[in-house]
Design an enzyme around this catalytic site. Structure first.
Site, short mmCIF file in Angstrom:
data_model
loop_
_atom_site.label_atom_id
_atom_site.label_comp_id
_atom_site.label_asym_id
_atom_site.label_seq_id
_atom_site.Cartn_x
_atom_site.Cartn_y
_atom_site.Cartn_z
N TRP A 108 -9.89 4.50 -1.65
CA TRP A 108 -9.39 3.20 -1.44
C TRP A 108 -8.27 3.88 -0.78
CZ3 TRP A 108 -9.87 -1.83 -2.57
CH2 TRP A 108 -9.31 -2.85 -1.87
N ASN A 159 -6.76 0.85 -11.54
CA ASN A 159 -6.46 1.02 -9.61
C ASN A 159 -5.51 2.14 -10.19
OD1 ASN A 159 -7.99 -0.18 -9.10
ND2 ASN A 159 -7.33 -2.49 -8.39
N LYS A 199 -4.79 2.99 4.36
CA LYS A 199 -4.91 3.85 2.96
C LYS A 199 -7.08 4.59 3.04
CE LYS A 199 -2.17 2.35 -0.31
NZ LYS A 199 -1.81 1.42 -0.31
N ASN A 210 -9.84 -8.03 -10.32
CA ASN A 210 -9.23 -6.73 -9.50
C ASN A 210 -8.04 -7.35 -9.84
OD1 ASN A 210 -8.89 -4.67 -7.93
ND2 ASN A 210 -7.97 -6.18 -6.95
N GLU A 211 -6.88 -6.14 -10.94
CA GLU A 211 -5.65 -6.81 -10.94
C GLU A 211 -4.81 -7.65 -11.13
OE1 GLU A 211 -3.84 -4.38 -7.43
OE2 GLU A 211 -4.47 -2.82 -8.32
N TYR A 221 2.55 5.27 -5.18
CA TYR A 221 3.45 4.27 -5.62
C TYR A 221 3.53 4.26 -6.63
CZ TYR A 221 0.94 1.12 -2.90
OH TYR A 221 0.52 0.83 -1.21
#
Length: 756
Positions: free
Chosen positions: A517, A437, A538, A382-383, A443
């Site tokens: 998310w 994502n 969130k 992930n990321e 953001y």
């Protein structure tokens, strides 16, 4: 026969690194499992949480085994993040990884007829060889899932292979309407006298097939005629039992529930189950709750799953680690399609032992969860590009993907790319399917950027199955606005954002999956954002599971097959102005709105119904009616709305951006950026910039304006952010920042000499 004894009651715990006790310490705190020492400080907003090595102890009696040579195992269902287990003063196992089951044979250390001492040293301290290394959630410490003793005969189904059950079930539908169940088990210490009898029972408990073979590890295929398929709306489960028999006696027995289904992904049609295109639309889920941390009970896990089912979701991404068997069981029963993953997240540690830990955690994830029909995808990372890219990182991903395919060729592999991952990145094409994502509209960028971005990716990569692994924005139920804006943290902006995203997803069936998310607010002790520190807010539901935010109901309107109607803005209870906007979510074709008993209007719309009404002075009763369903709320008309509705720092941040440009003076912000040798620039990492107090002061202000994060070395989100450059961070913020912001930051930094 096998005997499993729960050891969750009557433990002793000390929140000190007290060392190994010689006897049961009566002066330690008395607790029951599940337990986490971060149940409060893991999300209470005090700026950090206790990460240490602490001790658990319990006395136990050796279980009686009627057959000579029986074995006793201790089973730890999870221990965050590292654990060393002792019995009667001797170390029996050390385990790295905070989310999976592990066991140890303790037979030879147990004393018959006497009390035995079980001690676990549990640590959530940072260790370079253990993932997660750095991530946007709390790494809770503790024995948070429970402990068992397992007594078995000397010959038994394997308990030593990565915490598996010793039984593997692979059902495959046949063209003739039946199903072939490939069954395989592993037996320890068999001889020619032992056989394994397999039986398959349907959901009503009727035996529908069976087979017998010698107690070896050769698979046998069993045919079930007229098999009922496992569907999202009809999650039909068979029970497969393996009995280890010697002559006329059963020595050991294990079982698993299984579902017959086929699935695939198509770049244009998305997810396909049992031959039917079915785009996956759902949520991500973390495993913690308010003042419990991650020490959840089976009832807690099932309640979470039921709330997600009520939403109408058909998929859950279980982030960012292996979850409880209780939750996987619930998903099997309720018909969710699951993405299960390991905590290879944010930053790759260069320590070779860390890669081996990835491999170990992936093996545990697969073997412990192989039999769950709900799981269709193994997630490898992930990321991960937050920490940058390298040839080694790419190779590590290829190795993890190959491991998944070797251990389980029946499922697909996937990855969650960080938003900044380029469309032409070498990270594409490693896994079977991919997701991004993206937080456009929170953001960085605008919410309207989401659809075109995915359309562009789909056009450039027509052979890649792409999905949305994360998207969302903070919604804090205290804050409200008639004119919601990005980063105001209002419940109204969160609802508008998800209104848009629900429509974007609904219009793009080629997206194989989407995962909000997050389903629930969750603990992130390092966060201090939006006036609610210690948490990521969130969630569609609050961390205590008490309040469903308005954004929850827009997805219910899109996804639920049950008729529903919901009035938004119930917590926006005091409103000023001559008129106010009333939003209603419903999956019915028309909605009628009444104020103080009088019909205002009846409207036809798709999911979102917007009314403008004039309130009378004082209290007003508002009722929405659709398809025989009603929802109501009370609104008060006031001269001035309460100040608590507005986050003070929202206006301060907007003023801060304006002041930033005033201080930039006469700089030509449209000129090409320069990067003089020996000077700082926006290409330096945060860690490099921190060496200069002057440079870091400027950058910290810029980061606060661009992302609303406080940048403090060694605190908060520092571990994740220190490897990033200001250029990368402002790129993430996108067009939320005015033109020239990055240029002005660079112009300030290139005046400062680099610290040598």
């Amino acid at each position: 026969m096998r005997n499993t004894i729960c050891l969750n009651q009557d433990w002793r715990f000390i929140q000190q690194n007290a060392g190994l006790p010689a006897s049961l310490p009566e002066d330690w705190q008395k607790i029951d499992l599940p337990h986490s020492w971060n149940a409060v400080d893991g999300h209470d907003g005090n700026g950090g949480y206790d990460r240490g090595c602490y001790w658990y102890a319990k006395s136990f009696s050796t279980p009686k085994q009627p057959l000579a040579g029986g074995r006793v195992y201790v089973e730890i269902l999870a221990a965050g993040q590292q654990a060393t287990v002792y019995v009667n003063g001797e170390e029996v196992v050390y385990h790295e990884g905070g989310y999976s089951t592990f066991r140890a044979d303790i037979t030879d250390l147990c004393k018959d007829g006497e009390d035995n001492l079980l001690v676990v040293a549990c640590s959530n301290e940072n260790k370079s060889s253990v993932y997660p290394q750095s991530a946007d959630f709390t790494f809770y410490g503790g024995l948070y899932r429970g402990v068992n003793l397992i007594s078995v005969p000397d010959t038994h189904f394997d308990l030593d292979f990565y915490g598996s059950s010793g039984l593997r079930v692979t059902p495959k539908p046949c063209d003739c309407g039946g199903a072939c169940f490939e069954l395989k088990s592993w037996v320890i210490n068999p001889d020619e006298n032992f056989t394994v009898l397999y039986t398959i029972k349907d959901a009503e408990g009727r035996e529908v097939a069976s087979a017998s073979r010698p107690a070896d590890d050769t698979a046998v295929t069993v045919y079930v005629p007229d098999a009922v398929k496992w569907e999202i709306d009809n999650p039909y489960l068979y029970t497969v039992t393996a009995q280890l028999q010697r002559r006329n006696e059963v020595y050991d027995e294990v079982s698993a529930r299984a579902g017959v289904r086929s699935f695939s992904c198509d770049p244009d049609q998305g997810f396909i189950i049992n031959g039917v295109p079915t785009p996956l639309r759902g949520v991500s889920r973390h495993q913690d709750m308010l003042y419990k941390g991650n020490a959840l009970t089976r009832e807690d896990h099932y309640a979470d799953a039921e709330m997600i089912k009520e939403l109408g979701a058909n998929t859950i991404r279980l982030a960012h680690y292996q979850h409880s068997q209780d939750f996987y069981d619930a998903c099997d029963e309720m018909g969710f399609i699951i993405w299960a993953e390991i905590p290879f997240i944010s930053i790759m540690n260069q320590d070779p032992a860390a890669h081996q830990n990835c491999i170990s955690q992936m093996k545990e994830l697969i073997v412990q969860n192989y039999n769950h029909p709900s799981i269709c995808f193994w997630g490898v990372s992930n990321e991960i590009l937050i920490g940058g890219i390298s040839e080694q990182l790419i190779e590590n991903h290829k190795e993890l993907n190959a491991l998944c395919k070797e251990m389980d060729p029946t499922r697909l592999t996937t990855i969650a790319h960080v938003s900044m991952t380029p469309m032409d990145s070498p990270m594409h094409g490693i896994t079977d399917v991919e997701s991004y994502n993206h937080y456009f509209g929170w953001y960085g960028g605008k919410m309207e950027d989401n659809g075109p971005w995915f359309d562009d990716f789909h056009a450039k990569h027509p052979n890649i199955c792409v999905g949305v692994s994360e998207y969302g924005c903070e919604g804090i139920i205290t804050y409200h606005s008639a004119n919601p804006q990005c980063k105001d943290y209002t419940e109204e902006y969160q609802a508008l954002y998800h209104e848009h995203m629900a429509k974007v997803l609904d219009e793009r069936p080629y997206l194989w999956s989407s995962h909000v998310w997050n389903m629930f607010d969750f603990g992130c002790a390092a966060r201090d954002e939006g006036g609610v520190a210690g948490r990521n807010n969130k969630g569609l539901v609050t961390i205590d599971r008490k309040t469903k935010k308005d954004s929850y109901y827009i997805y219910q309107a899109y996804w639920s097959k049950q008729p529903m109607v919901h009035l938004c803005g119930k917590r926006y209870a005091q409103r000023a102005g001559e008129t106010t906007e009333i939003r209603v979510y419903s999956n019915q074709p028309t909605v009628a709105l009444y104020v103080n008993g009088e019909l205002v209007e009846e409207k036809s719309a798709d999911k979102v119904f917007v009314f403008t009404v004039a309130l009378r002075e004082g209290s007003n009763i508002v009722v929405a009616e659709a398809g025989g369903l009603k929802d109501s709320m009370t609104l008060e008309k006031v001269e001035t709305e309460p100040s608590i509705y507005v986050l003070p720092e929202f206006n301060e941040r907007m003023e801060g951006v304006a002041n930033w440009f005033k201080l930039a003076g006469d700089l030509d912000l449209k000129a090409p950026m320069e990067f003089p040798e020996g000077k700082y620039s926006v290409k330096n990492t945060m860690e490099e910039l921190a060496a200069s107090p002057e440079a870091f002061t400027i950058v910290a202000e810029a980061v606060k304006l661009a992302t609303n994060f406080n940048l403090v070395p060694g605190e908060g989100m520092w571990d994740m952010m220190k490897v990033m450059s200001p250029e990368a961070m402002v790129e993430m913020a996108g067009n939320m920042m005015p033109d020239g912001f990055l240029e002005s930051l660079n112009a300030k930094l290139i005046k400062i000499d680099m610290v040598k």
